[in-house]
Design a protein around this motif. Structure first.
Motif, mmCIF file in Angstrom:
data_model
loop_
_atom_site.group_PDB
_atom_site.id
_atom_site.type_symbol
_atom_site.label_atom_id
_atom_site.label_comp_id
_atom_site.label_asym_id
_atom_site.label_seq_id
_atom_site.Cartn_x
_atom_site.Cartn_y
_atom_site.Cartn_z
ATOM 1 N N GLY A 45 -9.079 31.059 -27.148
ATOM 2 C CA GLY A 45 -7.018 30.309 -26.582
ATOM 3 C C GLY A 45 -7.309 29.905 -26.349
ATOM 4 N N GLN A 46 -6.225 28.544 -25.691
ATOM 5 C CA GLN A 46 -6.061 27.652 -24.641
ATOM 6 C C GLN A 46 -6.939 26.827 -24.997
ATOM 7 N N GLY A 47 -7.434 26.289 -25.834
ATOM 8 C CA GLY A 47 -8.045 25.496 -25.981
ATOM 9 C C GLY A 47 -9.674 26.399 -26.158
ATOM 10 N N GLU A 48 -9.868 27.119 -25.888
ATOM 11 C CA GLU A 48 -11.139 28.138 -26.201
ATOM 12 C C GLU A 48 -11.553 28.107 -27.939
ATOM 13 N N PRO A 49 -12.706 28.474 -28.254
ATOM 14 C CA PRO A 49 -12.951 29.098 -29.302
ATOM 15 C C PRO A 49 -12.317 30.397 -29.741
ATOM 16 N N VAL A 50 -11.457 30.947 -31.188
ATOM 17 C CA VAL A 50 -10.877 32.342 -31.075
ATOM 18 C C VAL A 50 -11.653 32.650 -31.862
ATOM 19 N N GLY A 51 -12.227 34.379 -30.832
ATOM 20 C CA GLY A 51 -13.403 35.225 -31.341
ATOM 21 C C GLY A 51 -12.167 36.200 -31.354
ATOM 22 N N GLY A 52 -13.168 37.242 -31.952
ATOM 23 C CA GLY A 52 -13.016 38.907 -31.478
ATOM 24 C C GLY A 52 -12.820 39.705 -32.690
ATOM 25 N N GLU A 53 -13.147 41.479 -32.250
ATOM 26 C CA GLU A 53 -13.265 41.771 -34.432
ATOM 27 C C GLU A 53 -11.180 41.418 -34.024
ATOM 28 N N PHE A 54 -10.386 42.004 -35.318
ATOM 29 C CA PHE A 54 -9.528 42.668 -35.810
ATOM 30 C C PHE A 54 -8.737 43.338 -35.491
ATOM 31 N N THR A 55 -7.771 43.671 -36.200
ATOM 32 C CA THR A 55 -7.129 45.552 -35.436
ATOM 33 C C THR A 55 -7.011 45.581 -37.309
ATOM 34 N N LYS A 56 -7.806 46.674 -37.841
ATOM 35 C CA LYS A 56 -7.236 47.179 -39.380
ATOM 36 C C LYS A 56 -6.518 47.814 -39.239
ATOM 37 N N PHE A 57 -5.267 47.384 -40.073
ATOM 38 C CA PHE A 57 -4.142 48.772 -40.939
ATOM 39 C C PHE A 57 -4.622 49.501 -41.787
ATOM 40 N N ASP A 58 -4.509 50.769 -42.072
ATOM 41 C CA ASP A 58 -3.826 51.222 -43.862
ATOM 42 C C ASP A 58 -3.336 52.330 -43.883
ATOM 43 N N PHE A 59 -2.102 51.056 -44.937
ATOM 44 C CA PHE A 59 -1.036 51.854 -45.875
ATOM 45 C C PHE A 59 -1.309 52.914 -45.802
ATOM 46 N N GLU A 60 -2.027 53.717 -46.285
ATOM 47 C CA GLU A 60 -2.090 55.326 -47.893
ATOM 48 C C GLU A 60 -1.927 56.295 -46.124
#
Length: 207
Positions: A45-60
């Protein structure tokens, strides 16, 4: 002899009635929940490439998950992915292996009462089902106050990995959901959102 025949016939009818009653499965109640402070950091971010693992959510389960398959939506920074469609080309995005889709509805949370007749979409090579960028999807970025706020009057309906339906309203992007966030003091990205989840497969009711 006639009495015996009548008695047998009565028992057969009574048994059939009981058997049919037992086959009726009562509908599961809709779940109304609030998720607070779901942390979804990103790198760069802030001009740098964005990365990192996504935080997953399960409705069930109503919880964050690390499962590669049992998840519905995933968060990283202001970006939200669904477990359906194909990769958009974003760095470190999760692999889609479900059939989750999303619809964006204009209205209040209580006014969205059904998933029937909505137009659903999935992540694609050109865009996320919930578009990214200020005023495009779920949030607005105010360049004067430097704040990220949920766009009022937008409700997000999801068809989940189980074939069930859920509706979501996003409340806050800041830790502990302050009414007036201070971008220099309140930590991000911590999602707070309300949702209603219909546990009955194929049932489109959301009230």
């Amino acid at each position: 002899m006639t009495k015996n025949i009548l008695a047998v016939a009565f028992l057969a009818v009574a048994f059939a009635s009981c058997s049919n009653d037992d086959d009726i499965t009562p509908a599961e109640p809709l779940l109304t929940e609030t998720v607070s402070n779901l942390y979804a950091p990103q790198t760069g971010g802030q001009g740098e490439p964005v990365g990192g693992e996504f935080t997953k959510f399960d409705f069930e389960t109503g919880a964050e998950t690390t499962s590669d398959t049992d998840w519905d939506i995933a968060f990283r920074g202001t970006t939200i992915a669904v477990n359906g469609g194909v990769a958009t080309g974003t760095t470190d995005e999760p692999t889609r292996n479900g059939d989750v889709s999303a619809a964006i509805v204009t209205g209040t949370f209580t006014s969205v009462t059904s998933a029937a007749d909505l137009t659903f979409s999935q992540d694609s090579e050109t865009s996320f089902a919930i578009p990214t960028g200020s005023d495009n999807g779920w949030y607005n970025y105010n360049s004067e106050s430097f704040t990220v706020t949920a766009i009022p009057g937008k409700v997000f309906v999801f068809k989940t990995t189980e074939g069930n339906y859920a509706k979501v309203e996003f409340i806050s992007y800041y830790q502990d959901a302050p009414a007036v966030p201070d971008p220099f003091a309140d930590a991000t990205p911590y999602y707070t959102f309300n949702y209603v989840y219909n546990q009955n497969e194929g049932d489109t009711s959301l009230e």
